[in-house]
Write an enzyme that holds these catalytic residues in place. Structure first.
Site, short mmCIF file in Angstrom:
data_model
loop_
_atom_site.label_atom_id
_atom_site.label_comp_id
_atom_site.label_asym_id
_atom_site.label_seq_id
_atom_site.Cartn_x
_atom_site.Cartn_y
_atom_site.Cartn_z
N ARG A 114 -7.28 -0.27 -6.81
CA ARG A 114 -7.57 0.81 -5.85
C ARG A 114 -7.78 2.10 -6.65
O ARG A 114 -7.06 2.33 -7.62
CB ARG A 114 -6.44 0.99 -4.83
CG ARG A 114 -6.39 -0.17 -3.82
CD ARG A 114 -5.51 0.12 -2.63
NE ARG A 114 -6.16 0.95 -1.65
CZ ARG A 114 -5.53 1.46 -0.57
NH1 ARG A 114 -4.25 1.22 -0.37
NH2 ARG A 114 -6.18 2.18 0.31
N ARG B 234 0.88 -1.18 0.00
CA ARG B 234 0.00 0.00 0.00
C ARG B 234 0.91 1.22 0.00
O ARG B 234 2.13 1.11 0.12
CB ARG B 234 -1.02 -0.01 1.14
CG ARG B 234 -0.67 -0.73 2.39
CD ARG B 234 0.44 -0.12 3.19
NE ARG B 234 0.24 1.31 3.38
CZ ARG B 234 1.20 2.16 3.67
NH1 ARG B 234 2.47 1.77 3.78
NH2 ARG B 234 0.95 3.44 3.82
N GLY B 235 0.27 2.41 -0.15
CA GLY B 235 1.06 3.62 -0.33
C GLY B 235 1.15 3.89 -1.82
O GLY B 235 1.46 2.99 -2.61
N ALA B 236 0.88 5.15 -2.20
CA ALA B 236 0.70 5.47 -3.62
C ALA B 236 1.87 5.05 -4.52
O ALA B 236 1.69 4.32 -5.50
CB ALA B 236 0.39 6.96 -3.77
N ASP C 105 -1.71 10.74 -1.97
CA ASP C 105 -2.13 9.75 -2.96
C ASP C 105 -2.44 10.38 -4.31
O ASP C 105 -2.35 9.72 -5.34
CB ASP C 105 -3.34 8.98 -2.45
CG ASP C 105 -2.91 8.07 -1.32
OD1 ASP C 105 -2.78 8.56 -0.19
OD2 ASP C 105 -2.63 6.89 -1.60
N GLN D 177 -1.67 2.03 10.04
CA GLN D 177 -0.39 2.20 9.33
C GLN D 177 0.63 2.95 10.19
O GLN D 177 1.83 2.71 10.08
CB GLN D 177 -0.61 2.98 8.03
CG GLN D 177 -1.33 2.21 6.93
CD GLN D 177 -2.82 2.51 6.94
OE1 GLN D 177 -3.41 2.82 7.98
NE2 GLN D 177 -3.46 2.41 5.79
N ASN E 257 -5.04 12.53 0.74
CA ASN E 257 -4.18 11.64 1.53
C ASN E 257 -5.05 10.89 2.52
O ASN E 257 -6.27 11.10 2.59
CB ASN E 257 -3.08 12.45 2.24
CG ASN E 257 -2.00 11.56 2.83
OD1 ASN E 257 -1.52 10.64 2.15
ND2 ASN E 257 -1.63 11.76 4.07
N LYS E 258 -4.43 10.03 3.29
CA LYS E 258 -5.14 9.18 4.25
C LYS E 258 -6.16 9.96 5.06
O LYS E 258 -5.86 11.08 5.52
CB LYS E 258 -4.10 8.50 5.15
CG LYS E 258 -4.64 7.60 6.23
CD LYS E 258 -5.56 6.51 5.72
CE LYS E 258 -4.95 5.64 4.64
NZ LYS E 258 -5.96 4.81 3.93
O1 MRU Z 1 -4.44 3.19 2.35
P1 MRU Z 1 -2.96 3.37 2.19
O2 MRU Z 1 -2.17 2.77 3.31
O3 MRU Z 1 -2.47 2.93 0.84
O4 MRU Z 1 -2.76 4.94 2.28
C1 MRU Z 1 -1.47 5.44 2.15
C2 MRU Z 1 -1.41 6.91 2.31
O5 MRU Z 1 -2.41 7.58 2.46
C3 MRU Z 1 -0.05 7.53 2.19
O6 MRU Z 1 0.05 8.64 3.02
C4 MRU Z 1 0.14 7.98 0.74
O7 MRU Z 1 -0.06 6.91 -0.13
C5 MRU Z 1 1.48 8.54 0.51
S1 MRU Z 1 2.68 7.25 0.47
C6 MRU Z 1 4.19 7.82 0.16
#
Ligand code: MRU
Length: 356
Positions: free
Chosen positions: A95, A52-54, A245, A199, A255-256
């Site tokens: 996603r 996970r993470g963009a 993201d 996370q 973002n999250k």
């Molecule tokens: O749902 P996730 O864990 O994929 O969400 C991740 C985030 O929101 C991160 O902050 C974002 O992807 C930036 S990662 C460098």
């Protein structure tokens, strides 16, 4: 510590012709890689948060396309380019919010279209490896740019995990934190635990402990109190540093979930709000944050904990995984191409003219 010393957490590995993903659902108690050998299982791993993470999602999709191409080409070298479109679609549905996924798929698709070689796999594999390597290099650059913005040694607060685990390596927000800590500009990191996937508690705290950077976990609700009360201490929180993201062309930042609330808090308390993200996270095709698709995940993630039901039976839930922070609450967007202060459309356009 040098940047190199921080380069040991590897969420994505290409080894022995297979894609291996560190299963982030099991961290920090288990450190296990899983091997994937078709596009469907790669897409499922993205949906299920193995990775996970963009930026990490984009890199994973690129390697997923290499695997798909190998399979489709072996089945029929004459029609593989048409057949692989189905795999690209499956990956694109894994996603919706992180634009890095679509960026990587579009790039790989363009290269596939133009490929006129007998064996396309080597070309696609080297592109996927390049995407991975470029992401790490971008993070290290961003780390230095972001660290330069922090004037005095202070505490910082971060949300979710925008670290090595969320990227090719080193991290975006945590890359800035790693660099700034290396320059003795950070005394300690406050990490929101980040419900419902934790996370922050599981991943960010693990990365910080791994790299000997002092970290204190907070429940999200504690952020306002900690920001306010820390100001009169030797260890004031002066920056909130997060990843993204997707960033719209006007500088609105997805973002999250919970990030928007932090940006409001930052403005209210006169502290700064920094977003660190590679230019692959910037979507110049959308006017503003209203156009960013926000993923709604299963309500079971909210109603339960660790697979066990905890909420009152009969209660319903909502589970938006991301929110949008308006550009006017963002003090700095830090990318590998430079820093945009107080972002707006004009400044984002100028930044993106430098992107090849
Ligand atoms: O749902 P996730 O864990 O994929 O969400 C991740 C985030 O929101 C991160 O902050 C974002 O992807 C930036 S990662 C460098």
């Amino acid at each position: 510590m040098t940047n190199k010393d921080y380069d040991s957490i590897k969420p994505i590995i290409w080894q022995d012709d297979t894609l291996q993903l560190l299963d982030q659902r099991l961290l920090p108690s288990e450190y296990t890689y899983i091997s994937l050998n078709n596009a469907k299982s790669v897409a499922q791993a993205i949906t299920d948060m193995v990775v996970r993470g963009a930026p990490a999602i984009g890199i994973t999709a690129a390697f997923g396309i290499v695997i798909a191409a190998r399979q489709r080409f072996a089945e029929n070298p004459g029609t593989w380019k048409q057949a692989i479109e189905e795999d690209l679609q499956i990956l694109a549905q894994s996603r919706p919010t992180a634009v890095n996924l679509f960026w990587a798929i579009d790039l790989m698709r363009e290269v596939i279209k133009g490929l006129a070689v007998d064996d396309p796999i080597a070309t696609l594999l080297s592109l996927a490896k390049q995407i991975h390597a470029d992401d790490i290099a971008a993070n290290i650059k961003m780390g230095e740019f972001g660290a330069q913005l922090i004037e005095e040694k202070c505490a910082v607060l971060t949300h979710c995990n925008a670290g090595a685990l969320a990227t090719g390596g080193y991290g975006t927000a945590l890359g800035v934190i790693r660099s700034a800590y290396g320059h003795d500009k950070i005394s300690c990191v406050y990490a929101d635990e980040t419900r419902p996937w934790l996370q922050g508690a599981r991943l960010t705290a693990w990365e910080m402990v791994h790299d000997d950077i002092p970290v204190s976990l907070l429940v999200e609700g504690a952020a306002a109190h900690m920001i306010k009360t820390s100001q009169a201490t030797d260890n004031p929180i002066k920056w909130i540093i997060v990843g993204s993201d997707r960033i719209a062309s006007n500088g609105d930042v997805a973002n999250k979930i919970g990030t928007y609330a932090l940006a409001v808090l930052a403005r209210h308390h006169g502290i700064k709000f920094m977003v660190a993200a590679p230019t692959t996270t910037i979507d110049m095709n959308i006017a503003d944050g209203d156009d960013i698709p926000i993923e709604e995940r299963s309500t079971l993630e909210v109603l339960g904990f660790s697979g066990k039901e905890v909420a009152a039976k009969g209660a319903e839930a909502r589970n938006p995984a991301f929110d949008v922070t308006p550009a006017e609450l963002v003090d700095a967007i830090v990318t590998e191409k430079g820093v945009v202060l107080n972002p707006n459309l004009e400044k984002m356009k100028t930044l993106m003219t430098n992107v090849g």
